[in-house]
Design a protein around this motif. Sequence first.
Motif, short mmCIF file in Angstrom:
data_model
loop_
_atom_site.label_atom_id
_atom_site.label_comp_id
_atom_site.label_asym_id
_atom_site.label_seq_id
_atom_site.Cartn_x
_atom_site.Cartn_y
_atom_site.Cartn_z
N GLU A 56 4.29 13.31 -2.68
CA GLU A 56 5.57 12.80 -3.19
C GLU A 56 6.68 12.89 -2.14
OE1 GLU A 56 8.59 13.39 -6.97
OE2 GLU A 56 6.67 14.42 -6.96
N ARG A 57 6.75 13.98 -1.43
CA ARG A 57 7.80 14.14 -0.41
C ARG A 57 7.65 13.10 0.71
NH1 ARG A 57 12.39 14.32 1.39
NH2 ARG A 57 12.83 15.55 3.23
N TYR A 80 1.09 1.83 -6.78
CA TYR A 80 0.65 3.15 -7.22
C TYR A 80 -0.75 3.41 -6.67
CZ TYR A 80 4.40 2.76 -10.69
OH TYR A 80 5.61 2.62 -11.31
N ASP A 81 -1.16 4.67 -6.71
CA ASP A 81 -2.48 5.04 -6.23
C ASP A 81 -3.55 4.93 -7.31
OD1 ASP A 81 -4.06 6.00 -3.98
OD2 ASP A 81 -4.43 7.75 -5.26
N SER A 82 -3.13 4.83 -8.55
CA SER A 82 -4.11 4.72 -9.64
C SER A 82 -3.55 3.84 -10.74
CB SER A 82 -4.44 6.11 -10.20
OG SER A 82 -3.34 6.63 -10.90
N ASP A 133 0.80 -1.23 0.00
CA ASP A 133 0.00 0.00 0.00
C ASP A 133 0.83 1.28 0.00
OD1 ASP A 133 -2.76 -1.10 0.09
OD2 ASP A 133 -2.02 -1.98 1.96
N TRP A 134 1.77 1.35 -0.93
CA TRP A 134 2.58 2.57 -1.04
C TRP A 134 1.77 3.72 -1.60
CZ3 TRP A 134 7.90 0.81 -3.41
CH2 TRP A 134 8.52 -0.07 -2.53
N HIS A 135 0.91 3.46 -2.56
CA HIS A 135 0.06 4.48 -3.19
C HIS A 135 0.87 5.64 -3.75
CE1 HIS A 135 -3.89 2.76 -2.30
NE2 HIS A 135 -3.30 2.27 -1.21
#
Length: 124
Positions: free
Chosen positions: A21-22, A50-52, A8-10
């Motif tokens: 991003e930061r 990824y988130d999408s 779940d890095w998204h």
Amino acid sequence: MRIVHTADWHLGQDFHDIPREREHQVFLDWLADQLVEQDADALLVTGDIYDSQNPPIGAQRQLYRFIAGVRHRKPDLDIVLIGGNHDSAGRLEAPGPLLDASGVHVVGSLPRAVGRSLIETRSG
């Protein structure tokens, strides 16, 4: 064998129109340090890298820079990336031949026949 498991890095996510991003970079830097400090043999990332399904270029770049940096610091580290419901299987698997050569294994999806045979095996 030491395996570090995360999920779940998204990457590429915005929170109320504020880019994360930061925050993601701080996490990835910390994770890279942990892989070295813990002398990990493998990194397993299970879902929602990824988130999408169509992540921004910056998110893709962030993932590949992380992989390159970790592989430089720990050349024998095996990395396994498994797609989740937010990820596009095809997008994850597209650089597969290049990543395989670097010890990175990507599983975007399983063929339906394999999935059925696994279910049948487990239920039978």
